[in-house]
Design an enzyme around this catalytic site. Sequence first.
Site, mmCIF file in Angstrom:
data_model
loop_
_atom_site.group_PDB
_atom_site.id
_atom_site.type_symbol
_atom_site.label_atom_id
_atom_site.label_comp_id
_atom_site.label_asym_id
_atom_site.label_seq_id
_atom_site.Cartn_x
_atom_site.Cartn_y
_atom_site.Cartn_z
ATOM 1 N N GLU A 134 3.687 -7.147 5.181
ATOM 2 C CA GLU A 134 4.060 -8.188 4.228
ATOM 3 C C GLU A 134 5.065 -7.655 3.201
ATOM 4 O OE1 GLU A 134 0.068 -10.888 4.452
ATOM 5 O OE2 GLU A 134 0.029 -9.236 3.043
ATOM 6 N N CYS A 154 8.773 -6.260 -3.530
ATOM 7 C CA CYS A 154 7.687 -5.322 -3.315
ATOM 8 C C CYS A 154 7.595 -5.092 -1.810
ATOM 9 C CB CYS A 154 6.409 -5.977 -3.870
ATOM 10 S SG CYS A 154 4.923 -5.026 -3.597
ATOM 11 N N CYS A 210 -2.987 1.014 6.001
ATOM 12 C CA CYS A 210 -3.026 2.170 5.108
ATOM 13 C C CYS A 210 -4.255 3.001 5.457
ATOM 14 C CB CYS A 210 -3.122 1.700 3.654
ATOM 15 S SG CYS A 210 -3.033 3.066 2.450
ATOM 16 N N CYS A 236 -8.977 2.983 -0.011
ATOM 17 C CA CYS A 236 -9.482 2.552 -1.323
ATOM 18 C C CYS A 236 -10.274 1.261 -1.074
ATOM 19 C CB CYS A 236 -8.327 2.292 -2.295
ATOM 20 S SG CYS A 236 -7.256 3.736 -2.517
ATOM 21 N N CYS A 257 -9.061 -2.401 -2.129
ATOM 22 C CA CYS A 257 -7.742 -2.867 -1.693
ATOM 23 C C CYS A 257 -7.841 -3.445 -0.284
ATOM 24 C CB CYS A 257 -6.767 -1.692 -1.722
ATOM 25 S SG CYS A 257 -5.145 -2.094 -1.040
ATOM 26 N N GLY A 317 0.523 0.041 2.386
ATOM 27 C CA GLY A 317 0.744 1.426 2.775
ATOM 28 C C GLY A 317 0.890 2.382 1.612
ATOM 29 N N GLU A 318 0.868 3.658 1.958
ATOM 30 C CA GLU A 318 1.013 4.728 0.976
ATOM 31 C C GLU A 318 2.375 5.394 1.229
ATOM 32 O OE1 GLU A 318 -0.206 6.044 -1.781
ATOM 33 O OE2 GLU A 318 1.289 7.610 -1.525
ATOM 34 N N SER A 378 5.197 4.014 -5.699
ATOM 35 C CA SER A 378 3.832 3.953 -6.213
ATOM 36 C C SER A 378 2.927 4.729 -5.268
ATOM 37 C CB SER A 378 3.392 2.488 -6.292
ATOM 38 O OG SER A 378 2.078 2.393 -6.809
ATOM 39 N N SER A 419 -1.351 5.274 -9.047
ATOM 40 C CA SER A 419 -2.484 4.340 -9.120
ATOM 41 C C SER A 419 -3.720 5.129 -9.505
ATOM 42 C CB SER A 419 -2.670 3.657 -7.761
ATOM 43 O OG SER A 419 -1.504 2.933 -7.463
ATOM 44 N N LEU A 420 -3.999 5.137 -10.788
ATOM 45 C CA LEU A 420 -5.026 6.041 -11.319
ATOM 46 C C LEU A 420 -6.426 5.406 -11.230
ATOM 47 C CD1 LEU A 420 -4.655 8.880 -12.497
ATOM 48 C CD2 LEU A 420 -4.810 7.880 -14.772
ATOM 49 N N HIS A 421 -6.619 4.319 -11.905
ATOM 50 C CA HIS A 421 -7.859 3.512 -11.871
ATOM 51 C C HIS A 421 -9.109 4.183 -12.441
ATOM 52 C CE1 HIS A 421 -5.377 0.845 -9.629
ATOM 53 N NE2 HIS A 421 -5.417 1.533 -8.514
ATOM 54 N N ASN A 479 -7.885 -7.861 -8.435
ATOM 55 C CA ASN A 479 -7.814 -9.102 -7.657
ATOM 56 C C ASN A 479 -8.913 -9.096 -6.610
ATOM 57 O OD1 ASN A 479 -5.434 -10.364 -8.799
ATOM 58 N ND2 ASN A 479 -4.313 -8.625 -7.941
ATOM 59 N N CYS A 498 -1.370 -7.770 -6.041
ATOM 60 C CA CYS A 498 -1.697 -6.369 -5.782
ATOM 61 C C CYS A 498 -3.019 -6.267 -5.045
ATOM 62 C CB CYS A 498 -1.850 -5.601 -7.088
ATOM 63 S SG CYS A 498 -0.362 -5.548 -8.029
HETATM 64 N N1 SAH Z 1 -0.559 3.052 -1.877
HETATM 65 C C1 SAH Z 1 0.233 2.877 -3.025
HETATM 66 C C2 SAH Z 1 1.017 1.570 -3.075
HETATM 67 C C3 SAH Z 1 0.331 0.289 -2.650
HETATM 68 S S1 SAH Z 1 -0.867 -0.481 -3.647
HETATM 69 C C4 SAH Z 1 -0.600 3.035 -4.270
HETATM 70 O O1 SAH Z 1 -1.795 3.165 -4.149
HETATM 71 O O2 SAH Z 1 -0.047 3.075 -5.361
HETATM 72 C C5 SAH Z 1 -0.082 -1.183 -5.009
HETATM 73 C C6 SAH Z 1 -0.980 -1.251 -6.230
HETATM 74 O O3 SAH Z 1 -2.019 -2.256 -6.129
HETATM 75 C C7 SAH Z 1 -1.716 0.050 -6.484
HETATM 76 O O4 SAH Z 1 -1.652 0.339 -7.845
HETATM 77 C C8 SAH Z 1 -3.132 -0.314 -6.079
HETATM 78 O O5 SAH Z 1 -4.085 0.554 -6.629
HETATM 79 C C9 SAH Z 1 -3.233 -1.723 -6.582
HETATM 80 N N2 SAH Z 1 -4.359 -2.465 -6.027
HETATM 81 C C10 SAH Z 1 -4.952 -2.304 -4.834
HETATM 82 N N3 SAH Z 1 -5.947 -3.190 -4.673
HETATM 83 C C11 SAH Z 1 -5.975 -3.940 -5.797
HETATM 84 C C12 SAH Z 1 -6.763 -5.051 -6.206
HETATM 85 N N4 SAH Z 1 -7.723 -5.559 -5.421
HETATM 86 N N5 SAH Z 1 -6.505 -5.586 -7.422
HETATM 87 C C13 SAH Z 1 -5.516 -5.101 -8.207
HETATM 88 N N6 SAH Z 1 -4.736 -4.078 -7.865
HETATM 89 C C14 SAH Z 1 -4.962 -3.487 -6.671
#
Ligand code: SAH
Length: 365
Positions: A100, A113, A120, A124, A127, A170-171, A200, A223-225, A301, A344
């Site tokens: 996508e 984007c 991927c 995570c 995601c 993807g990463e 990212s 993408s720290l979280h 999300n 996202c």
């Molecule tokens: N793999 C890369 C790029 C793709 S994800 C990365 O991890 O950065 C793009 C962004 O969306 C990342 O910051 C990811 O952590 C975030 N993301 C993934 N799932 C999400 C969700 N359910 N809600 C909000 N952000 C999310």
Amino acid sequence: MSRANRRSVVSVTAPTCYDHSRAELAEILGDQPRYRVDQVWSGLYEQLARPSDLTALPKALRARLAIALPSALRLIDERVNDGGDTVKYLWELDGGARIETVLMLYPDRVTVCVSSQAGCAMACGFCATGQAGFTRQLTPGEIVEQVVVAARRGRELGRRVGNVVFMGMGEPLANEGPVWTAIERIHDDLGLSARHLTVSTVGIVPGIRNLAERPLPVNLAVSLHAANDSLRDELVPINRRYPLDMLMAACRDYLEAKGRRLSFEWALIHGTNDRFRDAAELAERCHSLPLSAHVNLIPLNSTPGYPTKGTSTEGVIRFRDELVRLGVNATVRRNRGTDIDAACGQLAAGQPVATPGLRRSRTEP
Ligand code: SAH
């Protein structure tokens, strides 16, 4: 293994239009006058034309190029959100994998984007792409063409795509070579500035270190979280291989090498990483860097495989205010495309094809 066999293992897909370098294009056009190479190259990258639309070329050559330079992306579905400012494309690639691309139109800029892999492998849990697993790497041409298609659409709307974020499926740092080739093509040939390209990553430390060695100073988003290892191990499994201290050291070196903006992405998950103590830990990590990172906040999300809710709007603001109080630059990201599963973490490329009322329903902004 013979060379031919090895090649067939490494490269499973036939090159498509935007996979070819200029030298390879010159080879394809070997029997033509030399100016044809420039003509076709500028047709593809400046006019954003399909080979079959290069009407300045003789008809027979056009027909030949349409075969030699096939499109990588077959449109399966296109969804436009209610406001008309977000478009999600679902593509099928050679071999049947699906990816996508999301085009976002803002009043002051247009961002695309892009996906860097089909699926991927980072797993995570929150995601949708991670929930679906890995299918295959994308080629440079498959990445570049996502930008070209979005730029064509932008142009139809009188807008210029000026920003590319590798935040689709993807990463990117698990597909480094092709991603970098694509970045160079997007910069050199489509003419986007490195300042407007953002990679990212989930935090692949060797990839961040390699990125620091590359010549173009692209933006890095991590993408720290979570800002402690026990929570991050749970949310982002690759943290077990590259724990936070190691990741922060790589970020520090990236900042020192590039002097570019670094951002931390933080998806706020109700009761999990949205408390005051999470903000305090995050602030401490930010202050440990030579240039403070910018924190992008977004409520999580919803995705089919992860039951926990995103933080409420008030909770997001509270978390943002706490970070600001602690001296951290933090903004709440506008959450685009939730109504078309284009936000996202919602990209899964597996939804049913048509959603009545959402296809081609866009009006111009
Ligand atoms: N793999 C890369 C790029 C793709 S994800 C990365 O991890 O950065 C793009 C962004 O969306 C990342 O910051 C990811 O952590 C975030 N993301 C993934 N799932 C999400 C969700 N359910 N809600 C909000 N952000 C999310």
